[in-house]
Design an enzyme around this catalytic site. Structure first.
Site, PDB file in Angstrom:
ATOM      1  CB  CYS B 164      -1.967   4.084  -3.025  1.00  0.00           C
ATOM      2  SG  CYS B 164      -0.804   5.601  -4.063  1.00  0.00           S
ATOM      3  CG  HIS B 297      -3.732   6.306   2.754  1.00  0.00           C
ATOM      4  ND1 HIS B 297      -2.481   4.993   1.834  1.00  0.00           N
ATOM      5  CD2 HIS B 297      -3.431   7.135   1.649  1.00  0.00           C
ATOM      6  CE1 HIS B 297      -2.357   5.668   0.410  1.00  0.00           C
ATOM      7  NE2 HIS B 297      -3.095   6.729   0.881  1.00  0.00           N
ATOM      8  CD  GLU B 308      -6.314   8.557   6.688  1.00  0.00           C
ATOM      9  OE1 GLU B 308      -4.317   9.082   6.321  1.00  0.00           O
ATOM     10  OE2 GLU B 308      -6.153   6.977   7.009  1.00  0.00           O
ATOM     11  CE  LYS B 327       0.882   4.662   2.610  1.00  0.00           C
ATOM     12  NZ  LYS B 327       0.009   4.267   3.588  1.00  0.00           N
ATOM     13  CG  HIS B 332       2.606   5.288  -0.703  1.00  0.00           C
ATOM     14  ND1 HIS B 332       1.447   3.752  -0.655  1.00  0.00           N
ATOM     15  CD2 HIS B 332       1.354   6.572  -0.856  1.00  0.00           C
ATOM     16  CE1 HIS B 332       0.604   4.222  -0.760  1.00  0.00           C
ATOM     17  NE2 HIS B 332       0.833   5.650  -1.004  1.00  0.00           N
ATOM     18  CG  PHE B 391      -2.733   8.887  -8.234  1.00  0.00           C
ATOM     19  CD1 PHE B 391      -2.636   9.769  -7.037  1.00  0.00           C
ATOM     20  CD2 PHE B 391      -1.666   9.293  -9.503  1.00  0.00           C
ATOM     21  CE1 PHE B 391      -1.541  10.661  -6.576  1.00  0.00           C
ATOM     22  CE2 PHE B 391      -0.648  10.209  -8.916  1.00  0.00           C
ATOM     23  CZ  PHE B 391      -0.809  10.515  -7.915  1.00  0.00           C
TER      24      PHE B 391
END
Lengths: 401, 403
Positions: B164, B297, B308, B327, B332, B391
């Site tokens: 991502c 994010h 975060e 998002k 996403h 990831f």
């Protein structure tokens, strides 16, 4: 003198997993490609005998490495084959560079740059099998995280607590060389003080079928495949991993690390090409030659297999060009992939071999040159991939310590 | 002795395609309206999963036939963004020096949708050579290759794939190439199409929200997947000036780190994410107080948003700039998210209109950041940040500032 040096090497290949084995195989021109034992169909990524009537495929299988030597046993159980190969090679390279444990730069200053053409194919196939058979709600949560291209790099970062930049890159058949180029960029810009650069790819039955359908496989491989397409190629697929620890020369010298070789150049380029083609051979040859300031210093060219005609022709044009520039004979040529099997990221393995040759200061006997290599001579690894992606790496013979 | 000044990287163009539509104006309108584009899936073959949600791109633009021949959907999305990015930069590819034009375009899954379709046929014993030929365009490198082919770019080429954070990492690579003098112009960004593998994978991990995602909300229940692409035209200042190009912003810095903690979960203390943010600020030579907006994010998963928020607190302390996640509007976009959200942050800086977090109703006290007021805010910013985490513990933050 090159600014970036190689201080550690690690291998997992059909030629073996230690320096002595792979160097001996290179010296002897060993053909390690062999038929997969018929009693080991799981190695292909699927177990349904109806869909796999013949598992007797000749390829550069990695069958004899011992991942548990390098990987924590508890984590090993949950690790996929691609990650096992990469983590093993990464651990060996770090140990070779004297960077095991807490030695060397802080771990947040050590990065990873790993190339892979296709990543984890066997588990992708197993995952898709299940989703196709049982529906969209049947995905396996323990497999899915392994399917992204950067999964193996992430596992290596976890295993060795490397918290610097962690890049995974792909650039067709030049994925391994592209990772080396990315690593050199990370060092040049100061994003880290050491980088484990390398590549990893694995074999799977869908891939072999795909190559056979393209008519790319060597006849004995294609003949044993269920597709049974006529093939005029000589490509024998393979799998493996290789890692190189790269550092800036002053940093390596300061910590008295063993300098195996220098990296004079590692870059990526394009040539005009369709996505499924390699591009014009003369343009590729020009890029190969342009990566060295003095092409006459190239003593050895490590090239890909003869199966890929454009790449092969580009290498021939390069050799012709270099032969006219050198005072004595032109550079020698070796094609190690024909011995250990071709895979997308095997440029990292070719580059590691180049470092071994540079470090010992002598070309393989078959090259027909007995006098030692001298500091400043170069070994060119010709990274060349589809869609016109070209990533040559120029390795420099190191000077006295 | 004074260090020579580094070459600066100017952003001179940007293009996007997302579930909000083709182009930045459509995306801007959706964000301004606080509208979600996350709906029941129509194109993705998930007919056996009732109520499956995603932010799909419903219409693709017409593109030159030679560009899209045997192209995967991910490639087409990238090429669609390329058209807008070039137009926005008023850049004619024919006047570019091919050898000085780089491409850094990443993807997390590349042509996986097409690979799945081929694999389904192969699985059933029906595969053929024609379908297999198309698969050479199925790797994660294919969007970069397609963009390079369309442009005739022969300079440096990279196809990062760091889940991502891919799109943001591509921007960092472009920044480094400009600084190192390897290219005058770099087309950078990310592209990803939805596919069975990602949707079913996140579903299996129980990470998908049963409703459009609600980042930072107390009742958030996971993420919503989307698809699309975003590409930016990044030029050396000297090159842009020489052709009289107007800079939209400067790509001032990038920070990359790895959690080295877990294959999927972020470090709960957010230290890896904080290292990326601090690294980006240091790379840009900026103080945290100069950041006027952060595009987080903010996936909407309980763990990510909390980690975060902890990282933002560690870096910005009690002087938090306005933060939002976009998002909830476009989902996403995985490998394209970092680039798309950098474009959103860029647009917010240019217009002064900060988008709010669609779906955020009841802020979670665990995510104690300074959220953009619902409906958006008007704030003049001199610099903005965009965060991307993925990831494998990959973290990348980029900082943009007024050029």
């Amino acid at each position: 003198m090159s600014e970036i040096v190689v201080t550690g090497l690690g291998f997992v290949s059909a030629w073996g997993c230690d320096e002595a084995s792979v160097l001996a195989a290179l010296e002897g021109g060993t053909d390690a490609c062999r038929r997969l034992p018929a009693d080991d169909p799981r190695r292909l990524g699927r177990v349904d005998p109806a869909l796999v009537p013949d598992t007797d495929l000749r390829a550069g299988w990695v069958t004899d490495f011992a991942p548990s030597l390098a990987i924590d046993p508890g984590r090993l159980r949950r690790m996929d084959f691609v990650s096992r190969m990469l983590v093993t090679a990464c651990g060996a390279a770090l140990a070779d560079a004297g960077l095991s444990g807490d030695a060397g730069p802080p771990r947040n200053r050590v990065g990873l740059a790993i190339g892979s053409r296709l990543g984890n194919q066997r588990e992708t196939a197993a995952y898709l099998d299940r989703v196709l058979e049982r529906g969209g709600g049947a995905g396996q949560p323990f497999l899915f995280p392994n399917l992204v291209l950067n999964a193996a790099a992430g596992q290596a970062a976890i295993e060795f607590s490397l918290s610097g930049p962690c890049l995974a890159v792909s650039l067709a058949e030049a994925s391994g060389e592209a990772a080396l180029a990315a690593a050199c960029g990370m060092l040049a810009t100061g994003r880290c003080d050491a980088v484990v650069a390398g590549g990893v790819d694995e074999l799977s039955l869908p891939l072999i079928d795909l190559l056979a359908m393209q008519g790319l496989l060597a006849p004995d491989v294609a003949a044993s495949n269920r597709v049974r397409k006529r093939s005029t190629g000589r490509l024998v697929p393979g799998e493996g991993a290789a890692c190189l620890v790269l550092e800036r020369r002053p940093d390596a010298l300061q910590r008295q690390a063993p300098v195996r070789a220098g990296i004079a150049s590692a870059t990526t380029h394009g040539v005009p090409a369709a996505p499924w083609d390699f591009g014009r051979a003369d343009a590729i040859a020009r890029i190969f030659a342009a990566c060295a300031d003095s092409p006459e210093s190239i003593a050895l060219v490590i090239a890909g297999p003869r199966a890929l005609a454009t790449r092969c022709r580009a290498e021939r044009l390069l050799l012709e060009q270099l032969a006219t520039q050198r005072r004595a004979a032109g550079p020698a040529l070796v094609r190690p992939r024909e011995g250990y099997g071709d895979f997308g990221a095997c440029g990292a393995l070719d580059t590691a071999l180049a470092c071994l040759v540079a470090a010992r200061g002598r070309l393989p006997a078959a090259c027909g040159r007995s006098d030692p290599l001298v500091p400043g001579e170069h070994i060119l690894v010709t990274g060349c991939g589809r869609a016109g992606s070209v990533a040559p790496v120029l390795i420099e013979v190191p000077g006295p310590a | 002795m004074a260090q020579p000044e580094r070459e600066r990287a100017w952003i001179t163009g940007a293009g996007t395609i997302s579930a909000a539509g083709i182009g930045l104006p459509a995306l801007r309108a959706a964000l301004g309206d606080g509208r979600t584009c996350i709906r029941e899936v129509r194109h993705l073959p998930l007919h056996d999963v009732p109520g499956a949600l995603a932010a799909e791109v419903l219409a693709l633009p017409d593109l030159p036939r030679n560009w899209v021949r045997r192209a995967a959907r991910t490639d087409i999305l990238a090429l669609a963004a390329l058209v807008e990015a070039l137009a926005s930069a008023r850049l004619d590819p024919l006047v570019l020096d091919p050898a000085r034009t780089g491409v850094a375009v990443g993807s997390s899954t590349g042509g996986m949708l097409e690979i799945e379709n081929w694999y389904a046929a192969w699985h059933a014993g029906l595969s053929g050579r024609a379908a297999a030929t198309r698969l050479w365009s199925g790797s994660v490198a294919a969007p970069a290759e397609r963009v390079a082919l369309a442009l005739g770019a022969l300079g440096p080429r990279a196809a990062p794939s760091t889940a991502c954070s891919t799109g943001a990492v591509a921007l960092a690579i472009a920044l480094d190439w400009i600084r190192l003098g390897r290219a005058d112009v770099v087309i950078a960004g990310g592209s990803d199409a939805l596919c069975r593998m990602t949707w079913t994978g996140f579903h299996a991990l129980r990470s998908l929200s049963p409703e459009p995602c609600r980042p930072f909300d107390r009742n958030r229940r996971g993420l919503s997947l989307g698809e699309g692409a975003a590409l930016l035209v990044i030029e050396s200042r000297a090159h842009a000036r020489a052709r009289g190009a107007r800079p939209l912003a400067e790509l001032a810095g990038a920070g990359i780190s790895c959690d080295a903690h877990h294959p999927t979960a972020p470090r709960p203390d957010g230290l890896g994410a904080a290292a990326a943010m601090a690294g980006a600020l240091a790379d840009a030579g900026l103080d945290p107080a100069t950041i006027g907006y952060i595009n987080a994010h903010g996936t909407g998963t309980p763990q990510n948003d909390a980690a975060e928020a902890a990282a933002l607190l560690a870096v910005f302390g009690d002087r938090q700039p306005p933060v939002s996640s976009t998002k909830g509007t476009v989902g996403h976009l995985l490998g394209a998210a970092g680039a798309l959200e950098a474009v959103i942050a860029l647009d917010a800086m240019l217009s002064g209109n900060l988008p709010s977090t669609t779906g955020l109703v009841d802020p979670d006290p665990v995510c104690a950041v300074r959220h953009v007021t619902p409906g958006g805010e008007q704030v003049a910013c001199q610099a903005v940040m965009s965060n991307s985490f993925g990831f494998g513990g990959n973290n990348c933050s980029v900082v943009l500032k007024v050029a």
